[in-house]
Design a protein around this motif. Structure first.
Motif, PDB file in Angstrom:
ATOM      1  N   ASN A   7       0.833  -1.205   0.000  1.00 53.56           N
ATOM      2  CA  ASN A   7       0.000   0.000   0.000  1.00 53.56           C
ATOM      3  C   ASN A   7       0.865   1.252   0.000  1.00 53.56           C
ATOM      4  O   ASN A   7       0.577   2.230  -0.701  1.00 53.56           O
ATOM      5  N   ARG A  17       0.879   4.133  -2.818  1.00 57.33           N
ATOM      6  CA  ARG A  17       0.381   5.469  -2.462  1.00 57.33           C
ATOM      7  C   ARG A  17       1.430   6.144  -1.587  1.00 57.33           C
ATOM      8  O   ARG A  17       1.314   6.185  -0.366  1.00 57.33           O
ATOM      9  N   TRP A  46      -3.240   3.945   5.027  1.00 62.92           N
ATOM     10  CA  TRP A  46      -4.341   3.856   4.074  1.00 62.92           C
ATOM     11  C   TRP A  46      -5.304   2.788   4.581  1.00 62.92           C
ATOM     12  O   TRP A  46      -4.943   1.626   4.720  1.00 62.92           O
ATOM     13  N   GLU A  91      -9.107   1.205   3.984  1.00 59.43           N
ATOM     14  CA  GLU A  91     -10.091   1.179   2.903  1.00 59.43           C
ATOM     15  C   GLU A  91     -11.201   0.175   3.192  1.00 59.43           C
ATOM     16  O   GLU A  91     -10.942  -0.922   3.692  1.00 59.43           O
ATOM     17  N   ASP A 112     -13.935  -1.879  -1.280  1.00 59.42           N
ATOM     18  CA  ASP A 112     -13.256  -1.556  -2.536  1.00 59.42           C
ATOM     19  C   ASP A 112     -13.084  -0.062  -2.752  1.00 59.42           C
ATOM     20  O   ASP A 112     -13.201   0.453  -3.864  1.00 59.42           O
ATOM     21  N   GLY A 113     -12.792   0.644  -1.667  1.00 59.21           N
ATOM     22  CA  GLY A 113     -12.484   2.063  -1.784  1.00 59.21           C
ATOM     23  C   GLY A 113     -13.664   2.993  -1.714  1.00 59.21           C
ATOM     24  O   GLY A 113     -13.505   4.201  -1.959  1.00 59.21           O
ATOM     25  N   ILE A 156     -12.514   5.740   2.441  1.00 59.48           N
ATOM     26  CA  ILE A 156     -11.067   5.686   2.615  1.00 59.48           C
ATOM     27  C   ILE A 156     -10.675   6.591   3.778  1.00 59.48           C
ATOM     28  O   ILE A 156     -11.194   7.696   3.915  1.00 59.48           O
ATOM     29  N   HIS A 165     -13.641   7.874  -2.661  1.00 53.43           N
ATOM     30  CA  HIS A 165     -12.695   7.730  -3.779  1.00 53.43           C
ATOM     31  C   HIS A 165     -12.792   8.871  -4.775  1.00 53.43           C
ATOM     32  O   HIS A 165     -11.824   9.197  -5.463  1.00 53.43           O
TER      33      HIS A 165
END
Length: 444
Positions: A132, A136, A142, A144, A147-148, A151, A210
């Protein structure tokens, strides 16, 4: 909740100390009585004995145990202990392992049929966390969900950020794109209110969706780095797992002082450059072209060496560094320095076990590992009292905040006017020791 922990090593001891703050009924057992002595002043029971002994399991009240956690250094012993505990009446079991193949979905039914509900591989969790960080580079953490759809990022604010110097209530339209859930400042974590200022060098924990992640990056004054070449100091188990799970686009070089370990890694990973040498030696690093690398990762067994290694890499112009800091005494100090992402496998394992404790969907939920605060994903139950009023009228403790929620598969930020609904997945920030209060509030 009655919890039995088998193994008073690094992970077991840290977990026992954390859970003792949560006012749980904790028993920690180990064959080595010396390891248990250091825990006698905590709010828990210790037991000298083997977790693979029927008599010992009976003595610790395994038939009344809600959660049995086996985290000894021995994988086979952990698996056997969980199987025995489940057969003797433990409601839920967790085993620490050191084989990533066991985590594959096709193998899950094998372990469940033998009484092991969950598997924890701390080194694998650390490798995932580093992937991760490579993907990023502008964030320190991060977190999540779905699936984002929601966040949470941990970001250090520089003086060039448009957020620096502002009160939270002054963010105005920005507040619709992000929610500052916590602030780490001078080694202390703050759950902020509207009058709190954001200051340069604060680490902000920001909830967003996102659609707005790029705007958060720009507001924090950050620039993403395109990672190609990665230099790793230390060739231990975490390094091996990282080389297994990282995308093939990265070009890794691993440095280790142990010639035999270098030979093992070279055999397993023929496409990776393996060098026998001391990565804490400045002259050696310069010979190996340290300035040509995009990311430096320090994964030796010594926290101080990892911190110093990252500081040295920064001096050579490497913009992103990652340090494994297993000694929690140095964790806050490391965060205060200009290092970047801090990895601690004890925190990662403990965070995953917290999610299991809270009975969330642990296959979906990912835990954020912090040293002095906690983040949990909870599902609002039907009839819960938190659905009876808007968030601003719930009289929540100042030590907690709702970072955001996922409703019907879509992420939302939470404001004072938000009304929670049954089935919402909410992300809660709270200070250490308050997670049990959060669970009580949101489960009623």
């Amino acid at each position: 909740m009655k919890i039995v922990i088998a193994g008073a090593g690094e992970v077991g001891t840290h977990l026992a100390k954390m859970l003792s703050d949560e006012e749980q009924d904790i028993v920690i057992m180990d064959n080595d009585e010396r390891k248990l002595v250091a825990l006698e002043n905590y709010n828990l029971m210790t037991y000298h004995g083997s977790a693979t002994s029927f008599e010992a399991l009976k003595d610790v009240g395994i038939s009344r145990t809600d959660l049995f956690i086996a985290v000894t250094p021995y994988e086979a012993r952990n698996i056997l202990a969980c199987s025995l505990a489940k057969n003797a009446g433990a409601k839920k079991t967790v085993a620490r392992i050191d084989n990533s193949d066991y985590l594959l979905k096709e193998n899950r039914s094998f372990f469940v049929s033998r009484g092991i509900d969950h598997l924890i591989y701390p080194e694998f969790l650390a490798a995932q966390e580093m992937c991760n960080a490579l993907k990023r580079t502008w964030v320190r953490n991060w977190f999540e969900l779905f699936d984002g759809e929601l966040i949470v990022v941990g970001v250090k604010v520089r003086s060039n950020s448009s957020l620096a110097g502002k009160r939270l209530k002054e963010l105005g339209a920005i507040a619709n794109k992000m929610h500052v859930s916590a602030i780490k400042r001078n080694r202390e974590t703050i759950i902020p209110q509207g009058n709190d200022h954001i200051m340069a060098n604060d680490i902000l924990y920001i909830a967003t969706t996102h659609d707005h992640i790029q705007e958060v990056l720009e507001l924090c004054g950050k620039v993403a780095i395109d990672v190609n070449k990665v230099l790793i100091m230390g060739g231990g188990e975490i390094t091996e797992q990282l080389l297994r799970v990282a995308p093939s686009k990265y070009r890794f070089k691993v440095m280790d002082t142990d010639m035999r370990r270098c030979e093992e890694l070279a055999y397993q990973f023929p496409n990776v450059s393996i060098v026998n040498g001391d990565a804490s030696d400045t002259d050696f690093l310069e010979e190996e072209g340290i300035s040509d690398y995009d990311v430096f990762i320090a994964l030796s067994d010594i926290s101080e060496a990892n911190i110093l290694g990252c500081m040295m890499a920064k001096e050579h112009g490497i913009r992103k560094t990652i340090a494994q800091v297993e000694n929690l005494r140095y964790f806050n100090e490391a965060e205060a320095l200009n290092i970047g992402t801090i990895i601690n496998k004890k925190l990662l394992a403990s965070s995953r076990i917290f999610q299991i404790m809270l009975d969330s969907d642990v296959d979906n939920a990912k835990s954020l590992a912090l040293a002095d605060s906690e983040v949990a994903e909870l599902v609002i139950k039907e009839g819960s009292k938190v659905t009876k009023a808007d968030v601003k009228d719930l009289n929540l403790s100042r030590n907690m905040t709702i970072a955001g929620l996922v409703r019907n598969g879509e992420g939302y930020l939470v404001t004072g006017n938000t009304r929670l609904q049954a089935g919402d997945h909410v992300v809660i920030f709270c200070l250490s020791g308050d997670i049990h209060r959060v669970e009580k509030i949101f489960s009623k």
